[in-house]
Design an enzyme around this catalytic site. Structure first.
Site: not given
Length: 313
Positions: A23, A25-27, A146, A173
């Site tokens: 939490a 950064s980013g989403l 993803s 990934y």
């Protein structure tokens, strides 16, 4: 099926406690901000506390930063022990944290770091926190996968936890993201079998402009990020919408992949059926066993026999 949904549609979250990994950064940061604005108490589970505190200082609402390194199972246990010692109860766990890696690195427990961070850490954390969920507050676990699993075929040799046989940054990934989906779906099946009120949702942001893109190093990787970003990538604020929907909305469903379509202009949340290999029940059960052995965290017992499981779906 697809729904038009925005942050304005998010139900009030007052009285709910949400743990969000990654939490800082980013989403994860967008999700922490939006949930706190709607009244939730948000625990920002981050690897770098100083960075997390800087991020928190720019937000308003009830937000707390706690340290966890999902690549290190000892750190995951310390986080869970700390929550328990502080008598914290939770309503939602969003397993958002994820990394990409350019080189093969091993964790303190000897596991390949991308798979360990993106899957094994989330598997262990979920099991260790499961008894802290409040049964009467619409308890949820959200896996962040993803849609690349539909387009990039990867080996499902999950037993190769050190990636001794082969390591490719992109494949590592996608393999970890496939594991997120298999785990999230299997978790919901086992929760239902156990009669638990906790539900497990699967979500994805599509292609999002996040700090993870900064890890691209080779010319080919940078070109792919640049071209893909121009064609498909969404701003992170928008990309976090399906995660927020999965975490909060009564219309969210389990057993489907909640996320965006490829077209940037389509900002509806789609309810996509899982396709092979993400719908493979035997593979999901195998991954669960491997994850229990790798982490030492065992929960929700044995799966139903395969035929019985198919009949219940």
């Amino acid at each position: 099926m697809a729904l038009s949904w925005s942050y304005d549609d998010m139900p009030g979250q007052t009285g709910r406690t949400v743990v969000i990994t990654g939490a800082g950064s980013g989403l994860g940061l967008v999700l922490a901000d939006r949930l706190a604005r709607r009244g939730a108490s948000v625990i920002m589970a981050v690897r770098d506390v100083a960075k997390g505190e800087r991020a928190r200082s720019g937000l308003t609402g009830d937000l707390e930063v706690r340290q966890v390194d999902l690549a290190d199972l000892d750190s995951v246990r310390r986080f869970a022990d700390g929550m328990r010692a502080d008598r914290r109860r939770i309503d939602v766990l969003v397993n958002n944290a994820g990394i990409g890696g350019q080189t093969r690195e091993l964790t303190p427990q000897g596991h390949e770091s991308v798979f360990a961070t993106n899957h094994l850490g989330a598997f262990a954390l979920t099991g260790l926190l499961l008894d802290l969920f409040r049964p009467d507050h619409d308890p949820r676990v959200v896996a962040v996968g993803s849609n690349l699993y539909r387009r990039v075929k990867v080996a499902t040799d999950f037993e190769d936890l050190r990636a001794d046989r082969h390591f490719s940054p992109g494949a590592a990934y996608v393999k970890s993201k496939l594991a997120n989906i298999l785990f999230g779906a299997e978790l919901d099946r086992r929760l239902r079998r156990a009669g638990s009120p906790v539900r497990s949702f699967l979500s994805h942001p599509g292609m999002a402009s996040t700090p993870m893109h900064d890890s691209a190093r080779t010319f080919a990787q940078r070109a792919m990020v640049t071209i893909g970003g121009a064609l498909f990538s969404r701003p992170v604020e928008q990309a976090a919408l399906p995660l927020a929907f999965a975490a909060t909305d009564p219309a969210a469903r389990t057993g489907v992949f909640l996320g965006f379509a490829a077209r940037k202009k389509d900002i509806r949340v789609h309810f996509d059926a899982l396709v092979p290999p993400a719908d493979d029940l035997a593979l999901a059960a195998r991954l669960w066993r491997i994850s229990e052995e790798a982490t030492g965290v065992r929960y929700l017992g044995e799966p139903l026999p395969l035929q019985d499981r198919r009949e219940r779906l």
